[in-house]
Design a protein around this motif. Structure first.
Motif, mmCIF file in Angstrom:
data_model
loop_
_atom_site.group_PDB
_atom_site.id
_atom_site.type_symbol
_atom_site.label_atom_id
_atom_site.label_comp_id
_atom_site.label_asym_id
_atom_site.label_seq_id
_atom_site.Cartn_x
_atom_site.Cartn_y
_atom_site.Cartn_z
ATOM 1 N N ASN A 477 65.625 6.442 51.531
ATOM 2 C CA ASN A 477 64.342 5.907 51.086
ATOM 3 C C ASN A 477 63.309 7.019 51.094
ATOM 4 O O ASN A 477 63.318 7.890 51.965
ATOM 5 C CB ASN A 477 63.881 4.766 51.990
ATOM 6 N N GLY A 478 62.431 6.978 50.114
ATOM 7 C CA GLY A 478 61.312 7.901 50.075
ATOM 8 C C GLY A 478 60.012 7.138 49.944
ATOM 9 O O GLY A 478 59.921 6.181 49.177
ATOM 10 N N GLU A 479 59.021 7.531 50.714
ATOM 11 C CA GLU A 479 57.692 6.922 50.647
ATOM 12 C C GLU A 479 56.653 8.022 50.472
ATOM 13 O O GLU A 479 56.746 9.080 51.099
ATOM 14 C CB GLU A 479 57.381 6.119 51.918
ATOM 15 N N LYS A 480 55.680 7.739 49.608
ATOM 16 C CA LYS A 480 54.633 8.722 49.364
ATOM 17 C C LYS A 480 53.297 8.012 49.218
ATOM 18 O O LYS A 480 53.169 7.065 48.429
ATOM 19 C CB LYS A 480 54.936 9.518 48.089
ATOM 20 N N SER A 481 52.317 8.441 49.970
ATOM 21 C CA SER A 481 50.963 7.888 49.866
ATOM 22 C C SER A 481 50.004 9.013 49.509
ATOM 23 O O SER A 481 50.192 10.158 49.928
ATOM 24 C CB SER A 481 50.536 7.215 51.168
ATOM 25 N N GLU A 482 48.998 8.679 48.743
ATOM 26 C CA GLU A 482 48.054 9.693 48.270
ATOM 27 C C GLU A 482 46.645 9.120 48.228
ATOM 28 O O GLU A 482 46.424 7.980 47.801
ATOM 29 C CB GLU A 482 48.462 10.172 46.869
ATOM 30 N N PHE A 483 45.686 9.927 48.678
ATOM 31 C CA PHE A 483 44.273 9.560 48.590
ATOM 32 C C PHE A 483 43.523 10.744 47.997
ATOM 33 O O PHE A 483 43.656 11.880 48.464
ATOM 34 C CB PHE A 483 43.701 9.205 49.955
ATOM 35 N N THR A 484 42.759 10.491 46.937
ATOM 36 C CA THR A 484 42.028 11.541 46.240
ATOM 37 C C THR A 484 40.581 11.127 46.063
ATOM 38 O O THR A 484 40.297 9.969 45.717
ATOM 39 C CB THR A 484 42.648 11.814 44.853
ATOM 40 N N VAL A 485 39.674 12.059 46.291
ATOM 41 C CA VAL A 485 38.259 11.863 45.978
ATOM 42 C C VAL A 485 37.805 13.041 45.117
ATOM 43 O O VAL A 485 38.280 14.165 45.291
ATOM 44 C CB VAL A 485 37.386 11.757 47.247
ATOM 45 N N PHE A 486 36.913 12.765 44.183
ATOM 46 C CA PHE A 486 36.423 13.853 43.348
ATOM 47 C C PHE A 486 35.008 13.544 42.875
ATOM 48 O O PHE A 486 34.558 12.386 42.852
ATOM 49 C CB PHE A 486 37.333 14.059 42.124
ATOM 50 N N SER A 487 34.303 14.590 42.509
ATOM 51 C CA SER A 487 33.020 14.462 41.833
ATOM 52 C C SER A 487 32.887 15.624 40.870
ATOM 53 O O SER A 487 33.281 16.749 41.183
ATOM 54 C CB SER A 487 31.863 14.469 42.830
ATOM 55 N N LYS A 488 32.379 15.347 39.692
ATOM 56 C CA LYS A 488 32.189 16.407 38.709
ATOM 57 C C LYS A 488 30.941 16.100 37.891
ATOM 58 O O LYS A 488 30.533 14.933 37.744
ATOM 59 C CB LYS A 488 33.407 16.536 37.805
ATOM 60 N N ARG A 496 21.079 25.473 24.738
ATOM 61 C CA ARG A 496 22.193 26.383 24.490
ATOM 62 C C ARG A 496 23.185 26.469 25.649
ATOM 63 O O ARG A 496 24.376 26.712 25.427
ATOM 64 C CB ARG A 496 21.662 27.795 24.196
ATOM 65 N N LEU A 497 22.739 26.293 26.853
ATOM 66 C CA LEU A 497 23.585 26.570 28.013
ATOM 67 C C LEU A 497 23.768 25.327 28.874
ATOM 68 O O LEU A 497 22.807 24.632 29.215
ATOM 69 C CB LEU A 497 22.957 27.690 28.858
ATOM 70 N N SER A 498 25.010 25.046 29.224
ATOM 71 C CA SER A 498 25.320 23.968 30.157
ATOM 72 C C SER A 498 26.341 24.477 31.160
ATOM 73 O O SER A 498 27.148 25.369 30.865
ATOM 74 C CB SER A 498 25.864 22.731 29.425
ATOM 75 N N VAL A 499 26.306 23.907 32.381
ATOM 76 C CA VAL A 499 27.225 24.314 33.439
ATOM 77 C C VAL A 499 28.036 23.111 33.869
ATOM 78 O O VAL A 499 27.590 21.959 33.767
ATOM 79 C CB VAL A 499 26.481 24.926 34.645
ATOM 80 N N PHE A 500 29.227 23.383 34.365
ATOM 81 C CA PHE A 500 30.174 22.338 34.757
ATOM 82 C C PHE A 500 30.692 22.633 36.151
ATOM 83 O O PHE A 500 31.028 23.782 36.475
ATOM 84 C CB PHE A 500 31.329 22.289 33.750
ATOM 85 N N GLY A 501 30.737 21.611 36.999
ATOM 86 C CA GLY A 501 31.299 21.744 38.339
ATOM 87 C C GLY A 501 32.185 20.560 38.659
ATOM 88 O O GLY A 501 31.917 19.427 38.227
ATOM 89 N N ASP A 502 33.253 20.798 39.443
ATOM 90 C CA ASP A 502 34.241 19.759 39.700
ATOM 91 C C ASP A 502 34.867 20.042 41.061
ATOM 92 O O ASP A 502 35.422 21.120 41.286
ATOM 93 C CB ASP A 502 35.307 19.803 38.596
ATOM 94 N N LEU A 503 34.750 19.082 41.971
ATOM 95 C CA LEU A 503 35.320 19.230 43.311
ATOM 96 C C LEU A 503 36.289 18.080 43.564
ATOM 97 O O LEU A 503 35.961 16.913 43.319
ATOM 98 C CB LEU A 503 34.218 19.228 44.373
ATOM 99 N N GLN A 504 37.469 18.417 44.059
ATOM 100 C CA GLN A 504 38.477 17.398 44.327
ATOM 101 C C GLN A 504 39.142 17.657 45.673
ATOM 102 O O GLN A 504 39.509 18.796 45.982
ATOM 103 C CB GLN A 504 39.550 17.390 43.239
ATOM 104 N N GLY A 505 39.277 16.592 46.456
ATOM 105 C CA GLY A 505 40.073 16.649 47.672
ATOM 106 C C GLY A 505 41.259 15.705 47.524
ATOM 107 O O GLY A 505 41.098 14.548 47.110
ATOM 108 N N ARG A 506 42.451 16.216 47.827
ATOM 109 C CA ARG A 506 43.671 15.427 47.632
ATOM 110 C C ARG A 506 44.473 15.457 48.925
ATOM 111 O O ARG A 506 44.802 16.528 49.457
ATOM 112 C CB ARG A 506 44.477 15.997 46.469
ATOM 113 N N PHE A 507 44.811 14.268 49.443
ATOM 114 C CA PHE A 507 45.467 14.150 50.744
ATOM 115 C C PHE A 507 46.695 13.251 50.574
ATOM 116 O O PHE A 507 46.586 12.143 50.053
ATOM 117 C CB PHE A 507 44.505 13.554 51.775
ATOM 118 N N LEU A 508 47.849 13.730 51.001
ATOM 119 C CA LEU A 508 49.055 12.940 50.782
ATOM 120 C C LEU A 508 50.063 13.133 51.896
ATOM 121 O O LEU A 508 50.023 14.107 52.652
ATOM 122 C CB LEU A 508 49.679 13.288 49.432
ATOM 123 N N ASN A 509 50.953 12.156 51.985
ATOM 124 C CA ASN A 509 52.043 12.181 52.954
ATOM 125 C C ASN A 509 53.333 11.811 52.229
ATOM 126 O O ASN A 509 53.352 10.890 51.411
ATOM 127 C CB ASN A 509 51.804 11.192 54.099
#
Length: 795
Positions: A477-488, A496-509
């Motif tokens: 048997n295999g089990e996998k759990s995942e929790f992700t949070v992000f903001s961008k 003329r100019l735009s900036v982009f930012g993206d942060l993600q945290g990914r936690f899994l077992n």
């Protein structure tokens, strides 16, 4: 072959007609008067264009009464019927839509036309041209840096995609924002969703790390698909197609349209069958799609269920015999055994039998002109097996006890075995979006849980010892759990100019118990915590030129097969992208340079396990450096070309391997399955109203199937051409229209190989006291000239 190609191109030009044509041009904006970049303008003939960075467009059109469709993701499409007697200006304002998920859901996982992320889009209208039964990877064949292949050789059954040299297990795939990659193998098996193309509204392929998405990290690309939008009007469709290798597809689609202005029910039933190009590589595929929706001015709720069942005869062995590759290239060794008279036979049920069902609940809520949210839930159920006839198997492989008869011992037997996968996948996703004239912010959280049982049964044995039918000889048997949070967020500093930012945290077992099919104990309990930042900027020099730069970091956990090989270290990737976009009314060019630097990249070793799955090995430090160019050029009023080319160098920096019994550092070597040249082109010509001819070309350079630069592992380059024909019959008394389509694949009958495997083993018997490394390879031949013809009746 060159003469034939030149002749075919000449033939295209010779068809040019001299019917009077005029130019229709204008600007497409939203309801606030802001230009819409990348809006689609499509004619009934399937000719069209997209708006540039200022929302401007220009398209040639025949004289007379004509119909033009204007569309853009997140906006209501608008159809205009016009009388064309000369050049004219037509400006369009599109209103935001609450009838599709695009406005919120797509913003969470997709990017806009002017974002600093390298990407390509495909809309339903483009997909319909070649949707005759082949799987989704073949719909993407002509995108930049994409290479596709098929076990059965003709695009039906098990099909695969590679992007920038990364295989499908490293391409993150989402359906309506929900991960589709298998949680353990990380692969995508489109054979479990046959004819899903018929239920796709649009898709976006982001190359490289891309923006934050749900599921395992994108190490070559991310592909997100949006299913059918809600239809305001009732409709019905019947599609039928047939072609080479006894291939045929039948489906029916319907929608009630909006009932009481709020409710819609729509659905699809499909069946696809094919004998396959390779011997006995048959496919029997069935699928469904059912959707119920509620919509008002600010709310959209969808309940969907879709799925499929496949029964495919195995063809994953390929061909190791060079003589058969040359003279009997469709030969399939799967199911082969020797009867009591020494004659070669083939087991008739050497099949893969698997069913997968998806259930999704999607809720899109808009609160005002700035705030909106999306909430989604998913449950996926999968269960099935593959069956094999295996000769002369050791008793201990199946836990059998030896049989003693007189003075003889029986400890080998022929068996028929089934290996099962029985899994459940649960997911929940929530996002919030805030947008005004300066900022576009999205934040979200995602949680998923997977559990899968792996077990094997012997359903027949010549000598069964004391076993019972369907005794499990392994169980895990295999089990996998995942929790992700992000903001961008994308912030427009000025015009003329735009900036982009993206942060993600990914936690899994990832946790496993039990024994593998090799009867090896597999007990794993691994936790991972990944932080994946991304940033970029876009600079608009003028209405026709735009530049962007982005950086993205990604991490990726090993797959179940990697763990079985003793690999537990996650991969790390730093991706740098520098791009230039050029756009005028008649010419669009996207150019980008990328540098992807890996640590502990899990590259394909070239080897397969005993069930045809590709194995991987850690390459330490490695990189991919490349240039990608794709364009859309209006050559004549009714002739356009969409070329693309990707030039790259893909290297392992210090690759260590075993050779002649010793570990050897080979230094810089080529990464497996990573051709340095991949090019494509779509030449589209409309000689008359409602008729489109397309010449589709693909070149893939030579590539190594291993990482040691062995000549024995090299796949030759290939250049193939397909012919696509679409004709629309409209103005009919009883139906809206009938769409006839045809696809002739590989028109020059090229005998090519797009995939294979490479292996080495140490021979210490030929010369006692020495160890010699022996090399071998296998190949998956692809179909020579073949065709598909179809007709869709729309009510």
């Amino acid at each position: 072959m060159k003469k034939l190609l030149i002749f075919s191109v000449f033939a295209f030009f010779s068809f040019i007609t001299f019917a009077q044509e005029y130019t229709v041009s204008g600007i497409v904006t939203n309801s606030d008067g802001e230009p819409l970049v990348g809006a689609n303008i499509i004619l009934k003939s399937n000719r069209g264009t997209i708006t540039n960075f200022d929302g401007n467009y220009s398209v040639t059109i025949n004289q007379g009464v004509q119909s033009i469709v204007f569309s853009h993701l997140g906006y209501n499409a608008e159809t205009r019927s016009i009388v064309v007697n000369g050049d004219m200006e037509l400006n369009i304002s599109l209103s935001k839509t609450s009838e599709t998920l695009d406005e919120v859901l797509v913003q969470a996982i997709r990017v806009d036309a002017d974002s600093p992320i390298t990407h390509s889009n495909l809309e339903k209208e483009e997909l319909e041209k070649r949707n005759l039964g082949q799987d989704i990877p073949y719909m993407l064949s002509y995108m930049p840096s994409v290479v596709t292949t098929s076990d059965a050789g003709a695009g039906v059954g098990y099909t695969y995609i590679r992007v920038r040299g990364s295989d499908a297990s490293r391409v993150n795939v989402t359906l309506n924002g929900i991960p589709y990659n298998d949680s353990e193998s990380q692969g995508t098996f489109w054979v479990n969703l046959p004819d899903f193309t018929s239920s796709v509204q649009s898709l976006q392929l982001q190359r490289g790390v891309g923006t934050s998405t749900n599921g395992s990290g994108a190490f070559g690309a991310s592909l997100n698909l949006l299913s059918d939008a809600v239809s305001n009007d009732a409709y019905g469709e019947i599609s039928n197609s047939f072609g080479s290798y006894n291939t045929h597809k039948h489906n029916v689609k319907f929608s009630t349209g909006l009932l009481s202005n709020h409710f819609e029910v729509s659905g699809r039933l499909s069946t696809i069958k094919s004998d396959g190009y390779i011997d006995r590589a048959s496919s029997d595929l069935k699928s469904y799609f059912l959707q119920g929706a509620f919509v008002d001015d600010n709310t959209l709720i969808k309940a969907l269920t879709f799925g499929g069942k496949n029964i495919t005869y195995q063809s994953w062995n390929g061909l190791e015999d060079p003589e058969k590759l040359e003279n009997d290239r469709t030969f399939n060794t799967a199911g082969m055994y020797t009867d009591e008279n020494g004659n070669i036979q083939f087991y008739d049920n050497e099949i893969d039998d698997y069913a997968q069902d998806h259930y999704q609940l999607l809720w899109n809520q808009r609160y005002d002109n700035n705030w909106s949210t999306n909430l989604s839930f998913n449950y996926t159920r999968g269960k099935g097996y593959f069956e094999q006839y295996k000769e002369d198997q050791k008793f201990k492989t199946y836990g059998f006890e030896p049989i003693y008869i007189g003075g003889d011992t029986i400890n080998r037997t022929d068996v028929i075995r089934r290996r099962w996968l029985d899994n459940h996948y649960y997911a929940a996703n929530a996002t919030v979006n805030y947008k005004n004239n300066s900022i576009d912010f999205t934040g979200g959280a995602f949680y998923s849980y997977y559990t899968g049982d792996h077990y094997g049964e012997v359903i027949w044995a010549r000598y069964a010892s004391a076993s019972e039918i369907r005794d499990r000889y392994y169980d895990s048997n295999g089990e996998k759990s995942e929790f992700t949070v992000f903001s961008k967020a994308t912030y427009r500093l000025n015009e003329r100019l735009s900036v982009f930012g993206d942060l993600q945290g990914r936690f899994l077992n990832y946790n496993t118990t039990g024994i593998t099919s090799d009867l090896v104990l597999m007990e794993i309990d691994e936790d991972y915590a990944f932080f994946n930042p991304k940033a970029g900027l876009t600079y608009k020099l003028n209405p026709t030129n735009q530049f962007y730069f982005s950086y993205g970091k990604a991490h990726r956990e090993p797959s179940r097969n990697d763990y079985e090989q003793g690999i537990t270290t996650p991969e790390k990737l730093d991706d740098f992208e520098l791009g230039w976009r050029f756009g005028t009314a008649k010419t669009k060019v996207n150019t980008n340079i990328y540098y992807m630097h890996y640590k502990d990249q899990l590259v394909l070793s070239g080897e397969l396990n005993d069930v045809g799955a590709a194995l991987r090995t850690s390459s330490g430090k490695s990189y991919r450096l490349g240039l990608e160019v794709d364009a859309q050029i209006q050559l004549l009023k009714n002739l356009r070309t969409l070329p693309n080319i990707a030039l790259s160098t893909n290297k392992n920096v210090d690759f260590v391997t075993s050779r002649d019994g010793e570990l050897v550092n080979l230094g810089k070597t080529n990464i497996s399955f990573s051709p340095s040249v991949v090019a494509g082109n779509m030449l589209e010509y409309s000689p008359i109203k409602n008729l489109q001819l397309g010449l589709l070309s693909k070149f893939v350079g030579e590539q190594y199937m291993g990482n040691i630069d062995s000549e024995a592992s090299k796949l030759d380059s290939f250049f193939i051409n397909d012919l696509n024909i679409v004709y629309i019959l409209d103005n009919l008394p009883w139906v809206k229209e009938i769409v006839f389509s045809g696809l002739v694949n590989n028109i020059f009958n090229v005998k090519y190989v797009s995939n294979g495997y490479f292996y080495t083993w140490d021979d210490d018997f030929s010369n006692p006291g020495t160890v010699t490394t022996i090399e071998g390879a296998g190949y998956y031949p692809q179909a020579t000239t073949n065709f598909l013809l179809g007709a869709t009746i729309k009510f």
